[in-house]
Design a protein around this motif. Structure first.
Motif, mmCIF file in Angstrom:
data_model
loop_
_atom_site.group_PDB
_atom_site.id
_atom_site.type_symbol
_atom_site.label_atom_id
_atom_site.label_comp_id
_atom_site.label_asym_id
_atom_site.label_seq_id
_atom_site.Cartn_x
_atom_site.Cartn_y
_atom_site.Cartn_z
ATOM 1 N N PRO A 138 -3.882 -3.934 9.924
ATOM 2 C CA PRO A 138 -4.160 -3.695 8.504
ATOM 3 C C PRO A 138 -3.842 -4.940 7.692
ATOM 4 O O PRO A 138 -3.223 -5.882 8.204
ATOM 5 C CB PRO A 138 -3.196 -2.563 8.160
ATOM 6 N N VAL A 139 -4.264 -4.961 6.432
ATOM 7 C CA VAL A 139 -3.951 -6.095 5.562
ATOM 8 C C VAL A 139 -3.805 -5.608 4.122
ATOM 9 O O VAL A 139 -4.585 -4.788 3.642
ATOM 10 C CB VAL A 139 -5.031 -7.195 5.650
ATOM 11 N N LYS A 140 -2.782 -6.126 3.464
ATOM 12 C CA LYS A 140 -2.573 -5.886 2.036
ATOM 13 C C LYS A 140 -2.507 -7.250 1.364
ATOM 14 O O LYS A 140 -1.683 -8.086 1.734
ATOM 15 C CB LYS A 140 -1.278 -5.106 1.810
ATOM 16 N N ASP A 141 -3.388 -7.487 0.390
ATOM 17 C CA ASP A 141 -3.441 -8.821 -0.218
ATOM 18 C C ASP A 141 -2.959 -8.768 -1.662
ATOM 19 O O ASP A 141 -2.555 -7.720 -2.169
ATOM 20 C CB ASP A 141 -4.868 -9.371 -0.130
ATOM 21 N N ALA A 142 -3.016 -9.915 -2.332
ATOM 22 C CA ALA A 142 -2.471 -10.028 -3.689
ATOM 23 C C ALA A 142 -3.292 -9.263 -4.722
ATOM 24 O O ALA A 142 -2.852 -9.112 -5.868
ATOM 25 C CB ALA A 142 -2.362 -11.500 -4.083
ATOM 26 N N LEU A 143 -4.475 -8.767 -4.351
ATOM 27 C CA LEU A 143 -5.285 -7.957 -5.266
ATOM 28 C C LEU A 143 -4.959 -6.467 -5.162
ATOM 29 O O LEU A 143 -5.490 -5.666 -5.931
ATOM 30 C CB LEU A 143 -6.776 -8.162 -4.968
ATOM 31 N N ALA A 144 -4.100 -6.102 -4.221
ATOM 32 C CA ALA A 144 -3.809 -4.689 -3.974
ATOM 33 C C ALA A 144 -3.187 -4.025 -5.199
ATOM 34 O O ALA A 144 -2.212 -4.533 -5.769
ATOM 35 C CB ALA A 144 -2.874 -4.548 -2.782
ATOM 36 N N TYR A 151 -7.396 -1.625 -2.551
ATOM 37 C CA TYR A 151 -6.575 -0.415 -2.463
ATOM 38 C C TYR A 151 -5.095 -0.773 -2.362
ATOM 39 O O TYR A 151 -4.713 -1.665 -1.596
ATOM 40 C CB TYR A 151 -7.009 0.410 -1.253
ATOM 41 N N GLY A 152 -4.266 -0.079 -3.136
ATOM 42 C CA GLY A 152 -2.849 -0.424 -3.222
ATOM 43 C C GLY A 152 -2.094 -0.346 -1.918
ATOM 44 O O GLY A 152 -1.113 -1.061 -1.714
ATOM 45 N N GLY A 153 -2.534 0.523 -1.020
ATOM 46 C CA GLY A 153 -1.855 0.652 0.266
ATOM 47 C C GLY A 153 -2.354 -0.306 1.321
ATOM 48 O O GLY A 153 -1.832 -0.338 2.434
ATOM 49 N N GLY A 154 -3.360 -1.107 0.974
ATOM 50 C CA GLY A 154 -3.925 -2.048 1.932
ATOM 51 C C GLY A 154 -5.193 -1.521 2.572
ATOM 52 O O GLY A 154 -5.578 -0.361 2.395
ATOM 53 N N ARG A 155 -5.850 -2.401 3.320
ATOM 54 C CA ARG A 155 -7.110 -2.061 3.985
ATOM 55 C C ARG A 155 -6.962 -2.278 5.491
ATOM 56 O O ARG A 155 -5.963 -2.815 5.948
ATOM 57 C CB ARG A 155 -8.242 -2.928 3.428
ATOM 58 N N GLN A 200 2.448 -2.878 6.307
ATOM 59 C CA GLN A 200 3.863 -3.110 6.054
ATOM 60 C C GLN A 200 4.062 -4.589 5.671
ATOM 61 O O GLN A 200 3.104 -5.328 5.457
ATOM 62 C CB GLN A 200 4.680 -2.743 7.300
ATOM 63 N N ALA A 201 5.318 -5.006 5.600
ATOM 64 C CA ALA A 201 5.616 -6.378 5.148
ATOM 65 C C ALA A 201 4.917 -7.432 5.993
ATOM 66 O O ALA A 201 4.412 -8.433 5.482
ATOM 67 C CB ALA A 201 7.129 -6.602 5.165
ATOM 68 N N GLY A 202 4.864 -7.217 7.321
ATOM 69 C CA GLY A 202 4.253 -8.196 8.210
ATOM 70 C C GLY A 202 2.745 -8.241 8.135
ATOM 71 O O GLY A 202 2.117 -9.094 8.770
ATOM 72 N N ASN A 203 2.159 -7.325 7.387
ATOM 73 C CA ASN A 203 0.702 -7.315 7.200
ATOM 74 C C ASN A 203 0.331 -7.481 5.733
ATOM 75 O O ASN A 203 -0.723 -7.017 5.284
ATOM 76 C CB ASN A 203 0.106 -6.027 7.764
ATOM 77 N N THR A 204 1.209 -8.146 5.000
ATOM 78 C CA THR A 204 0.993 -8.407 3.576
ATOM 79 C C THR A 204 0.806 -9.900 3.356
ATOM 80 O O THR A 204 1.607 -10.717 3.823
ATOM 81 C CB THR A 204 2.189 -7.904 2.750
ATOM 82 N N LEU A 205 -0.276 -10.259 2.663
ATOM 83 C CA LEU A 205 -0.572 -11.657 2.345
ATOM 84 C C LEU A 205 -0.298 -11.924 0.872
ATOM 85 O O LEU A 205 -0.614 -11.095 0.016
ATOM 86 C CB LEU A 205 -2.026 -11.979 2.665
ATOM 87 N N ALA A 206 0.262 -13.084 0.591
ATOM 88 C CA ALA A 206 0.570 -13.445 -0.798
ATOM 89 C C ALA A 206 -0.663 -13.924 -1.549
ATOM 90 O O ALA A 206 -0.636 -14.044 -2.774
ATOM 91 C CB ALA A 206 1.651 -14.523 -0.822
#
Length: 219
Positions: A138-144, A151-155, A200-206
């Motif tokens: 999964p990935v959560k980016d700075a636009l989340a 989407y706030g929970g990531g894609r 989670q944190a390890g799948n979050t990009l700044a």
């Protein structure tokens, strides 16, 4: 006369879900064939197939009140700069993630390692440690969570147990095709009754990932 019982309703739901997944597997098989020579055409095909599934399939994650006004998923035009083929860097130590879901109970994941995305950061690569196995990224980016963003929970980028696979090299050096243009929202983005494994944190990009499916919902 057909008598509807709870068990009969469960059987119908199970068959509809199985058919949804069969169609998704078929869609990604055709996407991979097209993407070998023309990723942008593959992306357009992916958008068309998903719009058709969301609008007409009985297992659509859209809520009943959202189906009549559905005109298509909000997907950004293809940008080849966001397609990568990356090796998995093995994890230094084992790590486990247990995700509580409303439909599948506790879903266990094992950390395989990470992929380093140029100019973006690192994403953990997980293995589903239960029946069916599978790779999950999964990935959560700075636009989340931002208006008009993602989407706030990531894609999801890769979820092979459900057919979402853009390409894998199963040779001595395990590599994955990560094409952020194909990032899509999990079912819980459309129906809050779903509980999905999220980034989670390890799948979050700044950084902002400006491609893939956006999010305009209110859930």
């Amino acid at each position: 006369m057909t008598i509807e019982t709870p068990q009969a309703a469960k059987a119908v739901t199970a068959v509809q879900t199985a058919d949804w997944r069969r169609r998704v597997f078929g869609m990604y098989a055709s996407v991979r064939r097209m993407a070998a020579t023309d990723p942008a055409t593959a992306h357009a095909h992916w958008i068309s197939c998903r719009n058709d599934l969301f609008s007409s399939h009985p297992a659509t994650p859209l809520l009943p009140e959202d189906r009549d006004t559905f005109t298509g998923l909000p997907v950004v035009p293809y940008d080849p700069e966001w397609r990568f083929e990356l090796p998995i860097i093995p994890a230094a130590e084992p790590r486990r993630m247990d995700v509580e879901t409303g439909t599948d109970g506790v879903v266990p994941f094992e950390l395989l390692g990470a992929v380093h995305v140029p100019f973006a950061g690192s994403l953990d690569v997980w293995r589903l440690s239960s029946y069916g196995g599978g790779i999950f990224v999964p990935v959560k980016d700075a636009l989340a969570g931002k208006p008009g963003g993602t989407y706030g929970g990531g894609r999801y980028l890769i979820d092979t147990v459900k057919g979402a696979d853009l390409g894998i090299d199963a040779g001595d050096e395990a590599t994955l095709v990560l094409d952020f243009n194909f990032a899509y929202n999990p079912s819980c983005a459309y129906d809050p009754a779903w509980a999905c494994p999220l980034a989670q944190a390890g799948n979050t990009l700044a950084v902002e990932v400006p491609v893939g499916e956006r999010y305009t919902g209110e859930h």
